[in-house]
Structures are given as structure tokens and as C-alpha cells.
Design an enzyme around this catalytic site. Structure first.
Site, PDB file in Angstrom:
ATOM      1  N   LYS A 115       0.845  -1.201   0.000  1.00  0.00           N
ATOM      2  CA  LYS A 115       0.000   0.000   0.000  1.00  0.00           C
ATOM      3  C   LYS A 115       0.879   1.250   0.000  1.00  0.00           C
ATOM      4  O   LYS A 115       2.075   1.169   0.305  1.00  0.00           O
ATOM      5  CB  LYS A 115      -0.912  -0.026   1.221  1.00  0.00           C
ATOM      6  N   ARG A 144     -10.628  -0.672  14.556  1.00  0.00           N
ATOM      7  CA  ARG A 144     -10.567   0.017  13.277  1.00  0.00           C
ATOM      8  C   ARG A 144     -11.599  -0.679  12.407  1.00  0.00           C
ATOM      9  O   ARG A 144     -12.476  -1.365  12.937  1.00  0.00           O
ATOM     10  CB  ARG A 144      -9.153  -0.126  12.703  1.00  0.00           C
ATOM     11  N   TYR A 173      16.067  31.338   7.228  1.00  0.00           N
ATOM     12  CA  TYR A 173      14.835  32.064   7.562  1.00  0.00           C
ATOM     13  C   TYR A 173      14.777  32.399   9.041  1.00  0.00           C
ATOM     14  O   TYR A 173      15.205  31.597   9.879  1.00  0.00           O
ATOM     15  CB  TYR A 173      13.609  31.205   7.249  1.00  0.00           C
ATOM     16  N   MET A 188      11.781  24.772   2.292  1.00  0.00           N
ATOM     17  CA  MET A 188      10.940  23.863   1.515  1.00  0.00           C
ATOM     18  C   MET A 188      11.789  22.914   0.676  1.00  0.00           C
ATOM     19  O   MET A 188      11.516  21.717   0.601  1.00  0.00           O
ATOM     20  CB  MET A 188      10.001  24.656   0.613  1.00  0.00           C
TER      21      MET A 188
HETATM   22  C1  LIG Z   1       0.018  -2.342   6.544  1.00  0.00           C
HETATM   23  C2  LIG Z   1      -0.559  -3.573   7.002  1.00  0.00           C
HETATM   24  C3  LIG Z   1       0.244  -4.692   7.317  1.00  0.00           C
HETATM   25  C4  LIG Z   1       1.744  -4.668   7.279  1.00  0.00           C
HETATM   26  O1  LIG Z   1       2.233  -4.168   8.491  1.00  0.00           O
HETATM   27  P1  LIG Z   1       3.790  -4.099   8.799  1.00  0.00           P
HETATM   28  O2  LIG Z   1       3.848  -3.699  10.221  1.00  0.00           O
HETATM   29  O3  LIG Z   1       4.341  -3.056   7.908  1.00  0.00           O
HETATM   30  O4  LIG Z   1       4.336  -5.425   8.532  1.00  0.00           O
HETATM   31  C5  LIG Z   1      -0.401  -5.862   7.651  1.00  0.00           C
HETATM   32  N1  LIG Z   1      -1.742  -5.936   7.688  1.00  0.00           N
HETATM   33  C6  LIG Z   1      -2.542  -4.881   7.428  1.00  0.00           C
HETATM   34  C7  LIG Z   1      -4.010  -5.032   7.517  1.00  0.00           C
HETATM   35  C8  LIG Z   1      -1.993  -3.669   7.090  1.00  0.00           C
HETATM   36  O5  LIG Z   1      -2.775  -2.634   6.820  1.00  0.00           O
END
Ligand SMILES: *Cc1c(COP(=O)(O)O)cnc(C)c1O
Length: 762
Positions: free
Chosen positions: A429, A529, A657, A706
Site C-alpha cells: 500500500k 478500526r 529564515y 521547503m
Molecule cells: C500495513 C498492514 C500490514 C503490514 O504491516 P507491517 O507492520 O508493515 O508489517 C499488515 N496488515 C494490514 C491489515 C496492514 O494494513
């Protein structure tokens, strides 16, 4: 391709016998089962390949979801009852008939381009010159073979006003087939190869072969070198005066002349023509030139390796090289070894100082190249761009380097520890945690990974487009209801977390008359969640049993604090709750499914709860909180920049800055082109953060801007362009994250897109 043909129409065009029936419209075609992306509306041609018959690929295509096939009458295949088959004498001829039929539907002019060199260049030139005035269809890349021309013609659509189609032949009789398909209104002859030029009379026969293409053209444009043949070629042609442009080698004057004459024929006025020709890229192809390490200049064209394009690249290299050494590097994939001899002959005719064939998977010996013009050519399938990137000079640039070999070794470490039969689902992701899912996911596939997880549907589409075919499953963790169509079209698997969402997805499947679609059920075991409550399991199962549209592909949950021993009691509760859900479905659901609950940290700490699969994210890049196992992981991500400028700052002067830093002593500072827009956060200002130069820590002085930072280099002997390490051997990801007050996950996913990603493999 945007075709729109019924099965009946195609059967007539192919003169085919039909087996089976489907209410489908044909919108596009495939002939290579590895390139399949969109199965709806796809027609698969089982073409005879060099080595294997297309029928083997047909079964693969069927497995991927294709349901319409064109195959040879005498082929021995298994006919599936839910597919349609067009049985023909010759599958390539059928593809060509479809192309010819499609082409005839359009009345705008079609221009055929041929010649032994320069076809692709000319096509790109003309596109460059007129695409703002005309809606142009053109052959993709260098598609000019018997198959390529058919595919090019299938790109024609009603919104265009002119089409340019390349045509190349390897055997004389092929030209007639191309002509019948293209039916060109106009013709363009680019040039003959240099070997022919001196001996023009003898090639008349050869020329006549190519001329077949133009037999029914209204007008053919030929270069000035054809002047002698004025009365010896049939048809209507125009000899175009040559045109010199000092930006191009002399050999191009014939082609430039044809271009100029053709533009005038399209009624562009002389000043427009001049402006457009002056703005032609000197390298119309896909070559990229940049500075390499060791004072090399690199010409990079790792896009294709056809001989036409290689010849042009060699000409270009010679033009760049006066007084310099020329090195040619060819990346040759397994699939193309048979072309080696021809490639070698062409290269030798240019007499370079060195040339190297690099087999697939081997490295370019950059360390041996100095002060040279290095031409790198390869087929796209060599994935040579990583190799080329290694030769690039790191100059005034900020780059993220992803070490794919380290990632693969981290995965191998997991694979060696996992109980037999347990798979890995790679969480890619947020573009693979910021590292570029389109490059990382294919590398993970090489490690044997066939399950991927993304957050949103469009990330899944990106993976499919990057070549993750439907033999791999892609789970979408947070699917939006509006994206159901996209999910189905790209064969993504949604994670379902509520009854409303399940209902909406089933409705979408009913509309499309799809059954047995794989979905994943997500349970909330205490993290609070997204997810079903464990109490929902009976109702959920009842729905699924009554809806043939879906089947359970997976059941999973997520741990809230897998890496923290302080909460291990809580984690154990989560795991127990998950176990009760899984065992309920195992005993009551009629099908089989995959259960998974552990992420990176969880699978190190609770290996006995792996179930069928673990979900890896951060640890693929080598980051873990687990101190005992940390030595087994290799960091996969580095972040580098280089010094743009160095200046002394006298005692008492301010830096940056807000005059936030005052020099306590005379000091030396370096400006580094990285800032908070890149993910180097502003809270690293004034000594909170640092970079490393020649292994020495240099704190940030003044505020982070930036796009830039200033660092104290008083204790380092540094020069402009020296390498600046932000994350690497001397400053680890974990240490950098800590300085920024966050965790590696956030550092990685905040690295801005504008930074170059470089992928290395050892
Ligand atoms: C992102 C995610 C993972 C991976 O987690 P890591 O700690 O990066 O290994 C596993 N399961 C779900 C549902 C996630 O969203």
C-alpha cells in the site's frame, strides 16, 4: 484499442467456424498471455510463436479470465463450455483480416511509412510537427511487423484525422500482405541503409519489393537519392529536395527533406515549417543522455533493441564521440539470444572501442568505464534501467535508493523461518511504503510472492498495470463502494468489513452476472478500526451461503500492538478471538479459505499463529523493533543528496529564515537540495537533525526550507557535489525517524514523489 464488434461480425470477418456463444462485445485483442490486463471484451489470438504454439498460452489466458479465442482449426485443445472459439485456417491471417476490416471503416488519410532505416524516427518527427493541428493515430513504438502493423491499425478510431503506420518486412512476399491491410492513401519512403547507398542501381529489385506497398497510393514522397529512378518506378511519386539542418548528421538530410515537403503538402506555411523543424528533438527516439560516473556520458535506450533503432543509436553515439572512446553495452534477455549474431554484425560495422553483451541478471561493469561515451541498449524485458541507474553520476540530485536485492534477502529470511505451506502476502500500500510499487512488486514476484495487499482500488490497478498479472491475488483493504466496477474489471479482491459494503458489492456482481467472486472478510478483534465484530459471524456466513456471487477467499484480522511485550496479554486475547472466528468458519463454511492475522512484527513474535499466510510490510525493507532478529535484516532504503554550494559564514552572522541560527564561531556550511517538501521535516531545524558527509555527522543549521537545508561542515573536508547521506550506513532509518519524532513507516511514506527513485540489484 476501442473496438466494438459483435461475435457474429468477427466470425464473418475471419470466415471462422464458431464454437460456443456469449453475449459479449469485442473491444480489444491480446496474443501474449503475459500482457493481459483487462479480460472483459478481450479476444485472444493463439498465434504460432517461434518456439511454442499459441495453444499453450491459450490455456493460461483462459485461467486469467479470457473467454474469447481465435485458434487454428487443427489445434488440439480443451474447449471450455463457458468460452467462445473462432476456428480459422490461420490465426495471424485472421488478426490481419480484422485489422483490414477495421481500417476500412475510416475515411481519413492513412500514410504508410517504410524504408530500411528511420521509420520510427520519421513517424515521431511527423507526430511532433503536426499533432497540435491534426488528431494523429500512429503506430505504437516500432510496431512495424506483420503483427505490429495489425495492432497499429486496430488503434484507429473515429476521432482522428490522419494515421501514420510503419511497415517493415523481412521477406519480399510480406509486403503485399501489409499493403492489403493498410491500404495506404499516401506513402513515405525514408531511406536505405548506408550499405546500399553507393550501389543504387543494383538495389532496384529490392526497391521494387518495397514499392508493392505503395502501388495504389495517391502520392508517395521519396528522398532526393531516388532522383535517378525517376522513370523506373511505377505510380505517382514526388522526389523531395534534401534539407540540411546542422543539428543532425548529414545522413538525415534526405529524411528531413521528405518531412519538409510533406508538411508543405499538408498546407503548413513556410515559416511554420521552419519553426517546427527547428524544434525537432535531435534525438527523436527514446534515448536519454546523461552524465555518468567516471566522466562517462551515458546514452540510454533500454526501451527496445530492434536493429533499426540500434543503427540510429550507433550513429548518434558516433556523432557525440569525436575524440572519445565509444563503448556499446547490450542487455540481452534469454528470450532474445538468437538475435545476438545480427546485433553483433551491426555494431561491428560501427567499429566501437569496446562492446559488451550482458546476459540477463548480470551487471554492467561501470567501474571499468572511464571518459567514454557509453551506449546502453536493451530490450524492455531486461529491466536494465536499474543497471543504467547505477552508472549515473549523483549530482545535484536527491535520490531514494531502493536495494531490491536486500528486500529479496529479507523476504528469503522470512521464507526460511516460516512453517511449510505458509505464504507471504506483501503489503504494498501507499506505493509500497513510498518505495514505488510499480518497481518493487515485480521484484517481490521474483521472490515467489503471489499475494499483494493495497489500501485502495487505484493502487491495485497500478499493480496490474505494472505487470502483476491475475495469477497473483491483490487484496484491497479499504475498498470504496464507488470502486466496485474497477475492482471487478481488474480482478482485485475486496476486503469486506461491513454488511452494507457486502450488500453493495454483491449488487455490483449481480449486475455483471458474476458468481464465485473472491472476497476477504476482515474482523475487528480489538483494535477498533475497520472490521466486522466477531458477533457478526453467524449472520455473515448465512448471507454468504445464500449468495452465489461471492466466495470467501480469506479471513483476517489485524493486531494492534504486535511488537510490544507490554501488551502481550492484549495481543494474546486478540489471537484467541481470531482463532474462534477461524474455527467457526472452518467448521461451518462450505469452501476453503486463507486465514491470516500477523504483520511483520507479529510473525517474528508469534510464529505459531501464522495460519496460512503472513502480511509483511515494513520488515521487507529491513526495519524491525525486534532486537534479537535485527541483525538478520538488511536495510533496503537509502536517501542521498549532494552538496550544491559551500560557503564560509563569519562569527556572528545569521543563517536561513527567521535568522534562527547565529554562527558562534567562523564556520563552513554546505547547502543541500532537500527540504520539508521532500519529507525532511521542519522539526529537524537547528541541530535537531543531521546528515552525514564522508561519514561525519553534519548538523542542520538554521531552519529547514521547503527545498533546501544548510548544514555545518566545519569539521569535514567537503567539495561541491560530494555525496550527502540522509539515510544510509551512517544514519539509519530508525535513527532518522527518531530525530524527526516519528516511526520508519511515516518517514518512508512521506518521501516526496518528486525525488528520483533508483533501484539497485547486486
Ligand atoms: C500495513 C498492514 C500490514 C503490514 O504491516 P507491517 O507492520 O508493515 O508489517 C499488515 N496488515 C494490514 C491489515 C496492514 O494494513
Amino acid at each position: 484499442m476501442r473496438l466494438n464488434y459483435s461475435i457474429g461480425q468477427c466470425a464473418e470477418v475471419f470466415e471462422a467456424e464458431i464454437r460456443g456463444s456469449l453475449p459479449e462485445i469485442i473491444t480489444h485483442v491480446y496474443f501474449d498471455s503475459r500482457k493481459i490486463q483487462q479480460v472483459k471484451g478481450a479476444l485472444f489470438f493463439a498465434l504460432k510463436g517461434h518456439l511454442r504454439s499459441g495453444n499453450e498460452f491459450m490455456e493460461q489466458a483462459y485461467q486469467q479470465g479470457i473467454r474469447m479465442f481465435v485458434l487454428a482449426k487443427n489445434a488440439t485443445v480443451t474447449f471450455h463450455p463457458d468460452a467462445v472459439y473462432f476456428l480459422v485456417e490461420d490465426t495471424l491471417a485472421a488478426l490481419q483480416k480484422l485489422a483490414a476490416y477495421h481500417r476500412k471503416r475510416f475515411t481519413y488519410p492513412v500514410v504508410a511509412i517504410t524504408g530500411s532505416v528511420g521509420k520510427t524516427t520519421f513517424k515521431e518527427w511527423i507526430f511532433h510537427c503536426i499533432s497540435d493541428k491534426f488528431k494523429v493515430v500512429r503506430s505504437p513504438k516500432s510496431f512495424n511487423s506483420q503483427i505490429g502493423v495489425a495492432l497499429s491499425l486496430l488503434e484507429m478510431h473515429e476521432n482522428a484525422s490522419i494515421a501514420f503506420i510503419e511497415a517493415g518486412i523481412s521477406k519480399p512476399e510480406e509486403m503485399k500482405i501489409l499493403r492489403d491491410m493498410i491500404s495506404p492513401d499516401y506513402g513515405i519512403f525514408t531511406a536505405f541503409g548506408k550499405a546500399h547507398r553507393e550501389n543504387f542501381a543494383n538495389i532496384e529489385e529490392h526497391l521494387l519489393e518495397k514499392w508493392v506497398l505503395f502501388r495504389e497510393c495517391r502520392l508517395v514522397f521519396v528522398p532526393h537519392t531516388f532522383a535517378d529512378l525517376e522513370n523506373r518506378l511505377p505510380g505517382n511519386f514526388q522526389v523531395c529536395p534534401s534539407y540540411e539542418d546542422h543539428r543532425f548528421p548529414a545522413g538525415y538530410s534526405g529524411m528531413l527533406g521528405v518531412l519538409k515537403t510533406f508538411l508543405a503538402y499538408l498546407q503548413l506555411n513556410p515559416s511554420e515549417i521552419k519553426k517546427r523543424i527547428d524544434s525537432l528533438p535531435t534525438l527523436a527516439l527514446r534515448m536519454e543522455v546523461f552524465e555518468g560516473i567516471n566522466q562517462n556520458t551515458i546514452i540510454n535506450d533500454t526501451y527496445n533493441l530492434d536493429l533499426d533503432a540500434l543503427g540510429e543509436a550507433l550513429i548518434y553515439q558516433r556523432q557525440l564521440a569525436p575524440g572519445k572512446k565509444r563503448i556499446v553495452v547490450i542487455g540481452l534477455s534469454e528470450k532474445h539470444v538468437h538475435e545476438r549474431f545480427e546485433i553483433e554484425r551491426l555494431i561491428q560495422s560501427f567499429d566501437p572501442d569496446e562492446f559488451h553483451f550482458i546476459p540477463e541478471g548480470k551487471s554492467i561493469p561501470w567501474e571499468n568505464f572511464h571518459d567514454s561515451i557509453v551506449l546502453v541498449k536493451a530490450h524492455r524485458d531486461c529491466a536494465f534501467e536499474y543497471e543504467v541507474a547505477r552508472g549515473k553520476a549523483l549530482k545535484h540530485r536527491t535520490v531514494i535508493e531502493i536495494n531490491l536485492s536486500a528486500v529479496k534477502r529479507n523476504i528469503a529470511f522470512y521464507q526460511s523461518r516460516l512453517p511449510k505451506g505458509v505464504n507471504i502476502l506483501a503489503m504494498v500500500k501507499a506505493s509500497s511504503y513510498g518505495s514505488g510499487a510499480d518497481k518493487v512488486a515485480p521484484a517481490l514476484q521474483q521472490s515467489g510472492i503471489r499475494n499483494f495487499g493495497v489500501a485502495f482500488a487505484d493502487e491495485g490497478v497500478e499493480l496490474r498495470k505494472a505487470g502483476i498479472g491475475i495469477a497473483s491475488s491483490i487484496v484491497v483493504m479499504n475498498p470504496d463502494p464507488e470502486h466496485s466496477d474497477l475492482i471487478i474489471e481488474y480482478r482485485l479482491e475486496p476486503a469486506i468489513y461491513s454488511f452494507e459494503q457486502l450488500d453493495e458489492f454483491i449488487t455490483a456482481l449481480i449486475h455483471k452476472q458474476i458468481s464465485n467472486y473472491p472476497v476477504h472478510l476482515k474482523f475487528d478483534t480489538g483494535m477498533h478500526r475497520l472490521g466486522f465484530s466477531p458477533k457478526d459471524k453467524e449472520r455473515l456466513l448465512a448471507i454468504i451461503h445464500s449468495q452465489p456471487e461471492v466466495k470467501i477467499q480469506g479471513i483476517y484480522s489485524h493486531l494492534a500492538d504486535a511488537d510490544n511485550p507490554v501488551h502481550s496479554e492484549f495481543t494474546v486475547k486478540q489471537l484467541e478471538m481470531f482463532e474462534s472466528i477461524v474455527s467457526y468458519f472452518r467448521s461451518n463454511y462450505s469452501g476453503t479459505f486463507l486465514a491470516h492475522v500477523l504483520n511483520s512484527e507479529g510473525s517474528l513474535r508469534y510464529p505459531e499463529h501464522c495460519y496460512d499466510m503472513i502480511r509483511l510490510g515494513i520488515s521487507m525493507y529491513g526495519y524491525t523493533e525486534n532486537k534479537e532478529l535485527r541483525p538478520f535484516f538488511e536495510p533496503g532504503v537509502s536517501w542521498y543528496s549532494s552538496i550544491s554550494q559551500i560557503k564560509p559564514v563569519p562569527k556572528g552572522d545569521f543563517i536561513g529564515y527567521g535568522c534562527a541560527y547565529e554562527a558562534a564561531e567562523d564556520m563552513m556550511i554546505a547547502i543541500v537540495p532537500v527540504g520539508y517538501a521532500d519529507g525532511f521535516r521542519r522539526n529537524l531545524s537547528n541541530g535537531q537533525g543531521a546528515v552525514c558527509i564522508h561519514g561525519i555527522k553534519c548538523p542542520v543549521v538554521g531552519r529547514v526550507c521547503m527545498d533546501m537545508i544548510m548544514v555545518d561542515i566545519s569539521s569535514v573536508n567537503a567539495k561541491i557535489n560530494d555525496l550527502v547521506e540522509i539515510i544510509g550506513q551512517n544514519q539509519t532509518m530508525e535513527a532518522f525517524a527518531k530525530a524527526m519524532g516519528t516511526i520508519p513507516y511515516e518517514v518512508m511514506t512521506s518521501l516526496s514523489k518528486r525525488m528520483h527513485r533508483v533501484y539497485v540489484e547486486e
